[in-house]
Design a protein around this motif. Sequence first.
Motif, PDB file in Angstrom:
ATOM      1  N   THR A  68       0.841  -1.202   0.000  1.00  0.00           N
ATOM      2  CA  THR A  68       0.000   0.000   0.000  1.00  0.00           C
ATOM      3  C   THR A  68       0.872   1.246   0.000  1.00  0.00           C
ATOM      4  O   THR A  68       0.566   2.237  -0.657  1.00  0.00           O
ATOM      5  CB  THR A  68      -0.888   0.027   1.259  1.00  0.00           C
ATOM      6  N   GLN A  82       2.103   1.951  -3.272  1.00  0.00           N
ATOM      7  CA  GLN A  82       1.071   2.630  -4.068  1.00  0.00           C
ATOM      8  C   GLN A  82       1.048   4.119  -3.768  1.00  0.00           C
ATOM      9  O   GLN A  82       0.782   4.935  -4.633  1.00  0.00           O
ATOM     10  CB  GLN A  82      -0.302   2.051  -3.765  1.00  0.00           C
ATOM     11  N   GLN A  87       1.379   5.939  -6.997  1.00  0.00           N
ATOM     12  CA  GLN A  87       0.116   6.434  -7.545  1.00  0.00           C
ATOM     13  C   GLN A  87      -0.329   7.750  -6.939  1.00  0.00           C
ATOM     14  O   GLN A  87      -0.628   8.707  -7.653  1.00  0.00           O
ATOM     15  CB  GLN A  87      -0.985   5.397  -7.323  1.00  0.00           C
ATOM     16  N   ARG A 135     -16.052   4.134  -1.415  1.00  0.00           N
ATOM     17  CA  ARG A 135     -15.054   3.635  -0.486  1.00  0.00           C
ATOM     18  C   ARG A 135     -15.692   2.689   0.523  1.00  0.00           C
ATOM     19  O   ARG A 135     -15.161   1.651   0.868  1.00  0.00           O
ATOM     20  CB  ARG A 135     -14.426   4.816   0.239  1.00  0.00           C
ATOM     21  N   GLN A 161      -7.413   8.781  -5.887  1.00  0.00           N
ATOM     22  CA  GLN A 161      -6.184   8.628  -5.118  1.00  0.00           C
ATOM     23  C   GLN A 161      -6.366   9.039  -3.666  1.00  0.00           C
ATOM     24  O   GLN A 161      -5.648   8.584  -2.791  1.00  0.00           O
ATOM     25  CB  GLN A 161      -5.034   9.424  -5.752  1.00  0.00           C
ATOM     26  N   ASN A 184      -8.680   8.128  -1.811  1.00  0.00           N
ATOM     27  CA  ASN A 184      -9.004   6.890  -1.101  1.00  0.00           C
ATOM     28  C   ASN A 184      -7.770   6.074  -0.815  1.00  0.00           C
ATOM     29  O   ASN A 184      -7.573   5.589   0.297  1.00  0.00           O
ATOM     30  CB  ASN A 184      -9.954   6.031  -1.932  1.00  0.00           C
ATOM     31  N   THR A 185      -6.947   5.916  -1.846  1.00  0.00           N
ATOM     32  CA  THR A 185      -5.703   5.170  -1.644  1.00  0.00           C
ATOM     33  C   THR A 185      -4.897   5.835  -0.545  1.00  0.00           C
ATOM     34  O   THR A 185      -4.332   5.180   0.317  1.00  0.00           O
ATOM     35  CB  THR A 185      -4.862   5.157  -2.931  1.00  0.00           C
ATOM     36  N   SER A 204      -6.082   4.763   2.868  1.00  0.00           N
ATOM     37  CA  SER A 204      -5.635   3.445   3.316  1.00  0.00           C
ATOM     38  C   SER A 204      -4.127   3.447   3.548  1.00  0.00           C
ATOM     39  O   SER A 204      -3.619   2.691   4.369  1.00  0.00           O
ATOM     40  CB  SER A 204      -6.051   2.342   2.349  1.00  0.00           C
ATOM     41  N   THR A 205      -3.417   4.331   2.836  1.00  0.00           N
ATOM     42  CA  THR A 205      -1.981   4.425   3.086  1.00  0.00           C
ATOM     43  C   THR A 205      -1.705   4.874   4.508  1.00  0.00           C
ATOM     44  O   THR A 205      -0.823   4.343   5.171  1.00  0.00           O
ATOM     45  CB  THR A 205      -1.315   5.453   2.152  1.00  0.00           C
TER      46      THR A 205
END
Length: 598
Positions: free
Chosen positions: A133, A136, A140, A189, A303, A305-306, A309-310
């Motif tokens: 993650t 990412q 990303q 999400r 991104q 959302n990513t 979680s990161t």
Amino acid sequence: MESKPNKSAFRAILSYGRPHRLAFVGIFFCSLLGIAAELSQPYLIKIVIDDHLAIGNTEIRFLMQVALIYLALSIISFIFTYIQNNLLQYTGQSIVASLRKDLFKHITKMSMSFFDRRHSGSLVTNVSSDTETISQFFTQVLLSLIRDGMMLVMIIFFMFQLDVTMAAYSLAVLPVIAIVAVLFRSYLRETYSQARTRLSRLVAFIAENLSGMFLIQAFHQEKEQLKQFGEQNGNYYSANIRQVRSNVIFNRTFDILGNIALVLMVWLGGQAVLGKALEVGVLYAFISYIRQFFGPINQITMQWNTFQSTTVSMERIWSILSTQPGVPDPSDNDKSSLRPEQVEGKITFNHVSFGYLADQPIIHNLNLTIQPGEMIGVVGTTGAGKSTVISLLNRFYDVTQGSVKIDNIDIRLLPQKTLHQIVGLIQQEPFLFSGSIIDNVRMFREEISREEVMSACRFVGADSMISRLSGGYDTHLSERGSGLSAGERQLISFARIVVFKPRILILDEATANLDSHTEQLVQSALDSVSVGRTTIVIAHRLSTVMHADRILVMRDGFIVESGTHHELMKRGGCYKELYDHALESGTDTKEHSHNDVG
Ligand SMILES: Nc1ncnc2c1ncn2[C@@H]1O[C@H](COP(=O)(O)OP(=O)(O)O)[C@@H](O)[C@H]1O
Ligand SMILES: [Mg+2]
């Protein structure tokens, strides 16, 4: 012990990017050039339309030139985007590889109490998917911030260059789009995380079933389990469908919004063109830019959302990295200079108390002195605390009160590396690494010669077993030595002892799983290896410890009896009870017992 601040987690992880500063600068400029080349294209077409086609300039050479420039811009955009992508992936992966390495190194330094508190499964997740993650994040999220952010800014810049009024109109739709995107994203999400939760439940269910398969079959639970599986499976299915459906709705809504914005542009712009207030080419360029506008917005909200979680992953990893080992090494000032080869092998437990949990003492005020070279047998019922005493001697845990000493030196003053060179531990299930037999015996220490390993194996009687294997000493052991029997694995761990020569040798139920033939092999290996070493043997079968210089009987964390076999038999206490019980149930091996029972 675990620190909470979110910020320090973030900063610590970001610091992994610091060595790659140059690469990030490169990525920034590649993105900039790539985007600039891409966004100049509509502008170029606008020039063709307004400065030539609209005024009837039919010069073919000029059109050819523009076409070539257009092509060149496409190629430039392609090349820079390509370089930027590679650079980014390379950087992201290197960052995460070094993070993974540090994490693993840190975990191997943790004390046993750390592993009591954490599931190895969740540690696996930490090392593999949490670091993924974070990768990412670098590849990303950061990319999107740089690239898409820049793209938006540049589009707006081009728009204002072209026509201020039209640009102002376009920007008016922007907040609407952004709000819709953000709202939808948070809903997406939720559906996404629901699907994930249900999937992990399903996976856990399968894992549990696989490991308990023989129980399921033995108790004919197949139908019941299948029913439960069906439910879990159905849950996951519906969560997935919901996720897919909302995804489609979101994307279509986004398209429709885009089209509405476009129609507005055509309507307003078209009127302006008809009223000669706007050139056709400008309208064309605006339409192109509006189209290009939606991509980056979509990306950035995605991104986001990513990114969330990161932060969760970062915190989890940070909570591990910031945990100090429970059994710290001594500071350089306190450190004892004792060298492993000087050790005599005297062991002292001095008023030792210990419990795994603060409010549940297991060992109470234990006092014990073992002389150098003595052979001690320890027996007692399961849960009596035998292994706990051994863990304390190995300093897997620190005592809560009192001290454990080797040659009158508190083991807390020995570096752990030294301690583990002094104390050799053989457990019921020896740990073998994936590698050749040679490497497993010498623990990958190249400086130990092949001959040394082979003579050690001969010494413990493992030689004939090894030469029967197809690859001999070079046979590659798969995971944990699954190709070998329990006894064979045990013999290899004895050979390790011979090679590494610890002054103190401990066997914790090392022969519990062996058939009587292998047990005899292991027993005679032990007889050879224990000569001249302080040896502690914990055994299930009394026959294994009968010949010891001293036998300790443990019960509920106390040593309740101690003495030689004959002394303890004469005494008629716990030991005799255990002995008679073993004889009755026939669990003890006959080979040893029949000639020794007085
Ligand atoms: N890692 C642990 N965390 C909490 N309690 C433990 C742990 N290991 C052992 N115990 C408890 O400590 C007691 C002694 O266990 P142990 O020393 O393994 O006994 P033995 O080796 O004599 O069978 C038992 O009550 C056991 O449940
Ligand atoms: Mg035990």
